[in-house]
Each structure stands twice: as structure tokens, then as C-alpha cells.
Design a protein around this motif. Structure first.
Motif, PDB file in Angstrom:
ATOM      1  N   THR A 174       0.830  -1.191   0.000  1.00  0.00           N
ATOM      2  CA  THR A 174       0.000   0.000   0.000  1.00  0.00           C
ATOM      3  C   THR A 174       0.869   1.247   0.000  1.00  0.00           C
ATOM      4  N   ALA A 175       0.449   2.244  -0.783  1.00  0.00           N
ATOM      5  CA  ALA A 175       1.022   3.585  -0.684  1.00  0.00           C
ATOM      6  C   ALA A 175      -0.012   4.464   0.002  1.00  0.00           C
ATOM      7  N   CYS A 176       0.311   4.893   1.222  1.00  0.00           N
ATOM      8  CA  CYS A 176      -0.583   5.772   1.969  1.00  0.00           C
ATOM      9  C   CYS A 176      -0.227   7.211   1.621  1.00  0.00           C
ATOM     10  N   MET A 177      -1.195   7.929   1.043  1.00  0.00           N
ATOM     11  CA  MET A 177      -0.964   9.319   0.642  1.00  0.00           C
ATOM     12  C   MET A 177      -1.856  10.228   1.457  1.00  0.00           C
ATOM     13  N   LEU A 178      -1.273  11.333   1.928  1.00  0.00           N
ATOM     14  CA  LEU A 178      -2.040  12.322   2.683  1.00  0.00           C
ATOM     15  C   LEU A 178      -1.941  13.663   1.971  1.00  0.00           C
ATOM     16  N   ASN A 179      -3.099  14.254   1.715  1.00  0.00           N
ATOM     17  CA  ASN A 179      -3.163  15.604   1.167  1.00  0.00           C
ATOM     18  C   ASN A 179      -3.863  16.487   2.192  1.00  0.00           C
ATOM     19  N   ALA A 195       3.748  14.556  10.031  1.00  0.00           N
ATOM     20  CA  ALA A 195       2.619  13.863   9.407  1.00  0.00           C
ATOM     21  C   ALA A 195       2.866  12.366   9.375  1.00  0.00           C
ATOM     22  N   ILE A 196       1.803  11.591   9.588  1.00  0.00           N
ATOM     23  CA  ILE A 196       1.839  10.133   9.450  1.00  0.00           C
ATOM     24  C   ILE A 196       0.736   9.756   8.470  1.00  0.00           C
ATOM     25  N   ALA A 197       1.134   9.295   7.284  1.00  0.00           N
ATOM     26  CA  ALA A 197       0.127   9.034   6.245  1.00  0.00           C
ATOM     27  C   ALA A 197      -0.593   7.722   6.483  1.00  0.00           C
ATOM     28  N   GLU A 198       0.032   6.798   7.193  1.00  0.00           N
ATOM     29  CA  GLU A 198      -0.567   5.497   7.455  1.00  0.00           C
ATOM     30  C   GLU A 198      -1.337   5.543   8.759  1.00  0.00           C
ATOM     31  N   GLY A 199      -2.515   4.985   8.764  1.00  0.00           N
ATOM     32  CA  GLY A 199      -3.280   4.852   9.994  1.00  0.00           C
ATOM     33  C   GLY A 199      -4.374   3.833   9.805  1.00  0.00           C
ATOM     34  N   TYR A 200      -4.475   2.884  10.724  1.00  0.00           N
ATOM     35  CA  TYR A 200      -5.497   1.838  10.608  1.00  0.00           C
ATOM     36  C   TYR A 200      -5.511   1.051  11.914  1.00  0.00           C
ATOM     37  N   ILE A 250      -6.971  14.430  12.463  1.00  0.00           N
ATOM     38  CA  ILE A 250      -7.113  13.130  11.806  1.00  0.00           C
ATOM     39  C   ILE A 250      -7.807  13.316  10.461  1.00  0.00           C
ATOM     40  N   PHE A 251      -7.183  12.765   9.417  1.00  0.00           N
ATOM     41  CA  PHE A 251      -7.729  12.856   8.062  1.00  0.00           C
ATOM     42  C   PHE A 251      -8.291  11.499   7.640  1.00  0.00           C
ATOM     43  N   TYR A 291      -6.962   6.070   7.963  1.00  0.00           N
ATOM     44  CA  TYR A 291      -6.834   7.466   8.357  1.00  0.00           C
ATOM     45  C   TYR A 291      -5.379   7.905   8.248  1.00  0.00           C
ATOM     46  N   ALA A 292      -5.158   9.195   8.441  1.00  0.00           N
ATOM     47  CA  ALA A 292      -3.811   9.770   8.472  1.00  0.00           C
ATOM     48  C   ALA A 292      -3.836  10.855   9.539  1.00  0.00           C
ATOM     49  N   SER A 293      -2.664  11.342   9.949  1.00  0.00           N
ATOM     50  CA  SER A 293      -2.646  12.305  11.041  1.00  0.00           C
ATOM     51  C   SER A 293      -1.570  13.360  10.825  1.00  0.00           C
ATOM     52  N   VAL A 294      -1.854  14.568  11.328  1.00  0.00           N
ATOM     53  CA  VAL A 294      -0.898  15.673  11.284  1.00  0.00           C
ATOM     54  C   VAL A 294      -0.757  16.221  12.699  1.00  0.00           C
ATOM     55  N   PHE A 295       0.482  16.475  13.086  1.00  0.00           N
ATOM     56  CA  PHE A 295       0.806  16.985  14.419  1.00  0.00           C
ATOM     57  C   PHE A 295       1.405  18.372  14.271  1.00  0.00           C
ATOM     58  N   VAL A 296       0.855  19.337  15.010  1.00  0.00           N
ATOM     59  CA  VAL A 296       1.414  20.686  15.041  1.00  0.00           C
ATOM     60  C   VAL A 296       1.692  21.033  16.500  1.00  0.00           C
ATOM     61  N   SER A 297       2.954  21.363  16.786  1.00  0.00           N
ATOM     62  CA  SER A 297       3.393  21.610  18.154  1.00  0.00           C
ATOM     63  C   SER A 297       3.941  23.033  18.283  1.00  0.00           C
TER      64      SER A 297
END
Lengths: 124, 124, 124, 124
Positions: B32-37, C10-15, C49-50, C89-95
Motif C-alpha cells: 500500500t502507498a498511503c498518501m495524505l493531502n 505527518a503520518i500518512a498510514e493509519g489503521y 485526523i484525516f 486514516y492519516a494524522s498531522v501533528f502541530v506543536s
């Protein structure tokens, strides 16, 4: 396609288990350096292997042709000498063209299968 | 949210095992290629697949909508042609908007399960 | 010690798998974001969370105290809402302070155990 | 060979399982920091361990000799104090010479084997 990547890469982790009881070559324990040359010129790569308690060995020379990928098993390196089993090592890749290097280990020592991978460290 | 990521990514590792005995689609062997936009505009992504001994194939075209993630299975790529099984490959992603790409393989060939992941290489 | 890290990750992988048959909380299937704040001031982190097919959810707010690490299970996020299982899902962290973020998944769906990890993508 | 790498590294993930039923030291659950010093001068590395709920501990001091690799098990760290089991931690490496750091965990808690690895975060 424009070339992508860097010319110097390092993989600090390296370890080929001594024994495995493989069903097949695909499932034999191995470490692989996946190299991608997306550019239009062949990449000539020199690999040096570092150890914990002896001098580095190399260079091992491989070519990644233009617009090709090469998934190289460390198990298969033979010249100047094979990599010993059950021994910690690390590796450095120096290429005359930009490439991308990713490292994978498949470990089939137990009855189950373990895989690991990471993109290598790319130096500026 | 401000866009995050890069527009050019590479994954040097690629390999889809031929056979698996899946309990379900979730546990079938796949890459899998996980892509985030994370940005506010749709990202149009062109994927090129590189092989060891033949010319690259592509582009495969996918869209990652604004503020969405797309977890794309390489197994599902069909146009211009499916990726052959038991074959080494690599991939390059070129997007018109910044994205983040992460690579995951689930391997269910043995009776147990192996997972691997790495963030892809982001070119400057 | 001087702070180390970046402020956007950012972490594009999430499950998170739906069901597992855990021996214990330690071996329950989970996804973790390991955060390190090596600096001298508390880091206030906002996580978004995206999803593939709905609007992003967040921010979830956590604090990583000065000179501490926080290994946060995505399974435990509750406010504004839990992350659904069996969903990409995917996730973005802003600190507001530099931190380092690493992503780990433990998958105990099969009888064996699978682990994966990768350092997250750090934006400039 | 010219030195490769950075002088400051961080690994946000850290966890050594309490109990394992190892067949051998090779298959005992452990976490490893693989360090490579490809340069011509010895690298003196100071490691600090960060916790969730107590002050950092360190520095632990190790030397990676010139042109050598050192695969250090966190399990083996003893001075100033061992790392407790079943406890979340993180680590920061500061070296006086450029090195490359990669992190590996082998988890043998279940009957099968799980491996994970990632290149550490390199600070500028």
C-alpha cells in the motif's frame, strides 16, 4: 523522468541470521538493499561493509541501469568476499548518479515470518 | 490547514507475493502507498513503476482530494497494466500539490502475519 | 539539553483493526504516536485526523511535558470523537515546541504478533 | 572514506518487554541502536534516556571506533542505571563525530517473532 535521490547512502543495521529452514529462496532469511535509478544514465554504485571489530571490506561494485531498480541481496555479495552470518555489519553506498536506497530484512528463523524495512540515511 | 509534504516521492522497495491464503481482503498480502493531502486543493498524482529488467510503466493516475487521505493498494492498479506478482519493482510519485507518502506491506504468506512500513523518500 | 525536532509532523498510514483477542493491554492491536520533547518547555500538540471520505476531525490536544516522552495510543483518543476501527486514516501533528514523532503499529489479529514503526514525516 | 551522518539523533520509540522466553540471546526480546561511524576518528557518543513521568537519565557513554559499527542493545545499558522493562522511553544521541543511527526492536513475546526498524531522526 528526471533523476531522483542522492549519491551517498548509509544503512547502520545489518545482520544475516546463520541458519534458516527456508521453504524457498523467497522465504529464506535475507537482507536486501533496494536501489532505484529513475534517471537516464546508468548508476555505478560502490558498497563498503563496516564491521564491529575488523576493517571495512569493499568496494563491492554493482550497476543499476538507467530507469531500472535493483533489489540486491547482501547474502549474494561475493567479491571481494561474502558477508559472514550472525555478524553485525553496516553499509555505505556511493553512486555516481542519484539513486534511492531502501533496506529490507526478511527473517524466517522462527516458524513465522518477520519483515522489516526502512529507507536508508541519505547524506547531503 | 496549510499543505504539508513534498511533490516528488520514491519507494525503492516493491514486491507483491504471488499466492496467499487470505482470511479476508484485509489480511490478503498487499503493498500500500498511503498518501495524505492535508492542503486545500486536490492533488493529482502520477505514479511510475520501475522494474529490474524492463522499461518503466506509467503513469498511473490517481487523485487525492483536498483534506483527504488515500491508501492505495498497488495490487489494485490496473491502467495501463497490473503489476505482476513475484516481481521486484519500485515506484515514483509526482504530485501537483504537496503530499506525504508512506509505504506499507502486509505479508500473509506464512501462517502468521508480517507488516512493514516506511516513510517514502522525499526529494527536494 | 537543547530542544531537538520539528514542529510539524505527518503520518500518512493509519489503521486500527476492529477485533483482536488480546492477552493483555500490551498485546492488544494498537497504533501509537511516540512523541519526544527533549527541550525545557512543555509542548502543546494539536493532532488532526484525516479520512478517505469525510472531513478531517480535530484538533485533539495533548501536552508533552518538558524533558518527557509521551507514547500516545490513537485507540485512546476520545475528544472530539474516537477514531473508528477498520478505517483508513492519516494524522498531522502541530506543536508549539520542537518534538520528534515516531509511529508504531502492533497488530495482534493473527495468532502471531506483527510490529511496524517508522519515523514520521517532518515538514520544514 | 569521508564521514557520513549527523551528530544529533533521536529515537522517540522505546520499550523493552518484561518477559520473554528466549531460545537464545539472539532471539531474546531487545531494542538495538545501530550506530555507524564511517569516518576516520573515533566517535564519543552520549545517550540520554527520556521517560514519561520521571526526569531523564544519562548520559550513558559509548565509543564507536573509527570505521566501525556498534550495534548497542538498550537492554545492556547499566551505567548510570539499567532501563526498566515494560516502560515507555525515548532516547537522544549526541556525538562528537558524524554517525548514522538506526533503531531496531525484536519482540519475541509471542510464539512468533516480530522485528521493527527505522532510521532515527537526525537533527540539523
Amino acid at each position: 523522468m528526471k533523476a531522483i535521490g542522492r549519491t551517498r547512502w548509509a544503512i547502520a543495521e545489518g545482520y544475516i541470521p546463520e541458519s534458516s529452514d527456508p521453504v524457498s529462496r523467497q522465504l529464506e532469511s535475507h537482507e536486501t538493499a533496494c536501489m532505484l535509478n529513475a534517471g537516464g544514465r546508468d548508476a555505478h554504485v560502490e558498497i563498503t561493509i563496516f564491521y564491529a571489530d575488523r576493517d571495512p571490506v569493499g568496494p563491492y561494485r554493482v550497476t543499476v541501469p538507467a530507469r531500472r531498480t535493483l533489489h540486491l541481496r547482501f547474502n549474494d555479495l561475493a567479491d571481494p568476499q561474502p558477508i559472514p552470518r550472525d555478524t553485525d555489519y553496516a553499509s555505505v553506498f556511493v553512486s555516481d548518479e542519484p539513486i534511492v536506497v531502501q533496506h529490507t530484512r526478511l527473517d524466517s528463523r522462527p516458524t513465522a515470518l518477520a519483515l522489516l524495512t526502512t529507507v536508508a540515511y541519505a547524506d547531503d
